[in-house]
Design a protein around this motif. Structure first.
Motif, short mmCIF file in Angstrom:
data_model
loop_
_atom_site.label_atom_id
_atom_site.label_comp_id
_atom_site.label_asym_id
_atom_site.label_seq_id
_atom_site.Cartn_x
_atom_site.Cartn_y
_atom_site.Cartn_z
N CYS A 1 -1.55 10.68 -1.29
CA CYS A 1 -1.58 9.65 -0.04
C CYS A 1 -3.30 9.92 -0.08
CB CYS A 1 -1.26 11.48 0.79
SG CYS A 1 -2.05 10.92 2.65
N HIS A 2 -3.78 8.78 0.87
CA HIS A 2 -4.87 8.80 0.45
C HIS A 2 -6.08 9.42 1.37
CE1 HIS A 2 -4.77 4.99 -0.82
NE2 HIS A 2 -3.87 4.12 -0.14
N LEU A 3 -5.49 10.61 1.86
CA LEU A 3 -6.00 11.42 2.58
C LEU A 3 -7.03 11.89 1.86
CD1 LEU A 3 -4.02 12.35 5.70
CD2 LEU A 3 -5.23 11.39 6.06
N PHE A 4 -6.35 12.68 0.88
CA PHE A 4 -6.65 13.49 -0.07
C PHE A 4 -7.47 12.68 -1.29
CE2 PHE A 4 -2.95 15.04 1.45
CZ PHE A 4 -3.74 16.04 2.27
N GLY B 1 1.47 -1.11 -0.22
CA GLY B 1 0.60 0.04 0.16
C GLY B 1 0.94 1.13 0.22
N CYS B 2 0.62 1.92 0.87
CA CYS B 2 1.15 3.35 1.27
C CYS B 2 2.71 2.99 1.35
CB CYS B 2 0.60 4.61 1.90
SG CYS B 2 1.57 5.69 2.09
N ARG B 3 3.65 3.40 1.40
CA ARG B 3 5.07 3.15 1.40
C ARG B 3 5.36 3.46 3.23
NH1 ARG B 3 8.95 1.13 -3.22
NH2 ARG B 3 7.51 -0.52 -3.73
N PHE B 4 4.49 4.68 3.50
CA PHE B 4 4.66 5.42 4.43
C PHE B 4 4.01 4.83 5.88
CE2 PHE B 4 4.31 9.67 7.12
CZ PHE B 4 5.89 9.46 7.49
N HIS B 5 2.70 4.31 5.60
CA HIS B 5 2.45 3.54 6.31
C HIS B 5 2.49 3.51 8.06
CE1 HIS B 5 2.27 -0.31 5.03
NE2 HIS B 5 1.98 -1.18 6.56
N PRO B 6 4.18 2.54 7.78
CA PRO B 6 4.55 1.99 9.37
C PRO B 6 5.00 3.05 9.95
CG PRO B 6 5.42 0.97 7.67
CD PRO B 6 5.06 1.72 7.03
N ARG B 7 4.18 4.26 9.20
CA ARG B 7 5.37 5.55 10.71
C ARG B 7 4.48 6.71 10.59
NH1 ARG B 7 11.48 6.72 6.82
NH2 ARG B 7 11.28 8.28 8.90
N CYS B 8 3.04 6.59 9.33
CA CYS B 8 2.62 7.03 9.41
C CYS B 8 1.50 7.94 10.71
CB CYS B 8 1.75 7.44 8.26
SG CYS B 8 0.54 8.86 8.19
N ASP B 9 0.93 8.96 11.33
CA ASP B 9 0.59 9.54 11.73
C ASP B 9 -1.07 9.53 12.04
OD1 ASP B 9 2.51 9.69 13.65
OD2 ASP B 9 2.57 11.70 13.91
N HIS B 10 -1.31 9.31 10.57
CA HIS B 10 -2.68 9.53 9.69
C HIS B 10 -3.30 8.26 9.30
CE1 HIS B 10 -2.59 13.83 10.78
NE2 HIS B 10 -1.23 13.80 10.34
N ARG B 11 -2.28 7.49 9.65
CA ARG B 11 -3.02 6.00 8.98
C ARG B 11 -4.31 5.75 9.28
NH1 ARG B 11 0.21 0.44 10.65
NH2 ARG B 11 -1.21 -0.96 9.18
N MET B 12 -4.49 5.39 7.23
CA MET B 12 -6.14 4.90 7.29
C MET B 12 -6.32 2.91 7.19
SD MET B 12 -8.10 7.98 5.84
CE MET B 12 -7.27 8.20 4.19
FE1 SF4 Z 1 -0.07 7.14 3.29
FE2 SF4 Z 1 -1.43 8.90 3.26
FE3 SF4 Z 1 -2.36 7.02 4.63
FE4 SF4 Z 1 -1.19 7.85 5.69
S1 SF4 Z 1 -2.30 8.87 5.20
S2 SF4 Z 1 -0.36 6.11 5.22
S3 SF4 Z 1 0.85 8.68 3.90
S4 SF4 Z 1 -1.77 7.31 2.06
#
Ligand code: SF4
Ligand code: MG
Length: 390
Positions: A372-375, A340-351
């Motif tokens: 980013c899925h947030l957008f 998925g999003c490669r940043f997910h293991p570090r992301c505070d906003h992860r869904m």
């Molecule tokens: Fe990645 Fe955005 Fe989801 Fe964070 S919120 S894990 S940056 S897609």
């Protein structure tokens, strides 16, 4: 839209014994004429490999797997090695973090720059030679006139003037023949002057190891610019230098960019460098671009959580008293990158969708893109992931 280089869906992988390292994994961007694009991200995110791919200098076991690289309409990946070599010499040049690695230790600085000029600046050499010849002709003319004057004085029985003799000596020295190599060396000294080296004649006689780090980087820039490239790729050019010299070099690059109308791809892990010199920035994370757009917009209104983290980690007057934010976790392994999003293991906003679906690079507004899925309206309402404390 007119642009100098267009990169689309670039994939560069390294086929190692441990597995396939997906160093560049679907990267797209443009660089316009006279534009400076910053490529920013942590060490190992694929910035340098992206740059090397543009000039097809990826070393084994690395391979450009697929993608489009279009330089002034030419498809880079379809050119022959000879055509590529011409482009590397004439149109695109690279400067690196450590110039000692790219300068030849056994030749003087002057020799190295003039070799580049001899190879790639035939037109310029021709012009300089013509100008030089014109100068010589005018000196010859002056000699002729002076000699006649002297003869006339002698006829009148005037005593020989030592001032005239001296003038004649100087003029004769000036018409000394110069071959094309001498002219190239003159041009090298000129260009060293342009990069802020005052005693440029003297420096042409030095060997790379005899120069300071800042001086060597100036020499590299001079060499890079000696062939008036359309694109200068600078890979962490100031990272090894102390802060004062770093600022000088950046100012210099900014000045030269206007003077030579060069586009620049500036690769750095330092957002400070980006804000100094770039108009646009591409934020790279784990082989992909996660945010892309005008520097001003991205600094004022970063959208991707990773960009946000990078920006709040810059020391500024606002956060000087706070502990700088650091992004949790480590740069992912590029052999087994996160799904998925490669940043997910570090992301505070992860869904909940974040470790399942690769986010698309979305148009956020006009020329600002974010991945980013947030957008993404499709995922905006995906349930938030609950981080557990352990
Ligand atoms: Fe990645 Fe955005 Fe989801 Fe964070 S919120 S894990 S940056 S897609
Ligand atoms: Mg690098």
């Amino acid at each position: 839209e007119e642009c100098l280089i267009r990169v689309r869906n670039l994939y560069t992988y390294f086929y190692t014994e441990e597995g396939v390292v997906k160093a560049v994994d679907g990267v797209s961007f443009n660089i316009g004429y006279k534009e400076t694009l910053g490529l920013v991200g942590e060490t190992g995110c694929g910035k340098s490999v992206t740059a090397l791919s543009l000039v097809r200098l990826v070393r084994d076991p690395g391979k450009i797997k697929s993608g489009l690289i279009q330089f002034e309409g030419k498809k880079i990946l379809e050119l022959t090695e000879n055509e590529m070599r011409d482009i590397r010499g004439d149109d695109i040049t690279m400067i690196f973090q450590d110039p000692l690695n790219s300068l030849n230790p056994v030749f003087t600085v002057g020799k190295q720059i003039s070799e580049a000029i001899l190879l790639h600046q035939k037109q310029k050499l021709k012009e300089s030679r013509a100008i030089y010849k014109e100068g010589q002709d005018s000196f010859k003319e002056q000699i002729k006139i002076l000699k006649e004057e002297m003869k006339l004085k002698k006829k009148k029985g005037l005593e020989e003037n030592h001032k005239d003799r001296k003038k004649l000596r100087i003029l004769r020295k000036k018409i000394k023949k110069k071959n094309i190599k001498d002219i190239a060396l003159d041009l090298s000294a000129d260009i060293l002057k342009k990069v802020g080296i005052a005693d440029s004649r003297e420096i042409t006689k030095r060997y790379p190891h005899e120069l300071s780090g800042g001086m060597r980087q100036r020499v590299m820039i001079a060499m890079g610019l000696s062939c008036h490239p359309k694109l200068l790729i600078a890979d962490e050019p100031t990272t090894a230098l102390d802060v004062t010299i770093q600022a000088q070099i950046l100012r210099l690059m900014k000045k030269l960019k206007d003077e030579f109308s060069t586009s620049i791809l500036m690769i750095t892990h330092d957002l400070g460098v980006i804000s100094e010199i770039c108009e646009k920035v591409a934020v790279m994370y784990s082989g992909r671009i996660v945010e892309y757009g005008p520097v001003r917009k991205i600094f004022e209104n970063p959208k991707h959580p990773y960009t946000n983290g990078l920006i709040s980690a810059i020391p500024s007057s606002k956060n000087l008293d706070k502990d700088l934010t650091t992004i949790r976790g480590m740069v992912p392994n590029l052999i087994y990158p996160p799904d998925g999003c490669r940043f997910h293991p570090r992301c505070d906003h992860r869904m909940e969708c974040c470790d399942k679906v690769i986010p698309k690079l979305l148009f956020s507004e006009e020329d600002h893109f974010v991945s980013c899925h947030l957008f993404d309206p499709e995922y905006q309402n995906s349930p938030k992931y609950e981080w557990s404390e352990n």
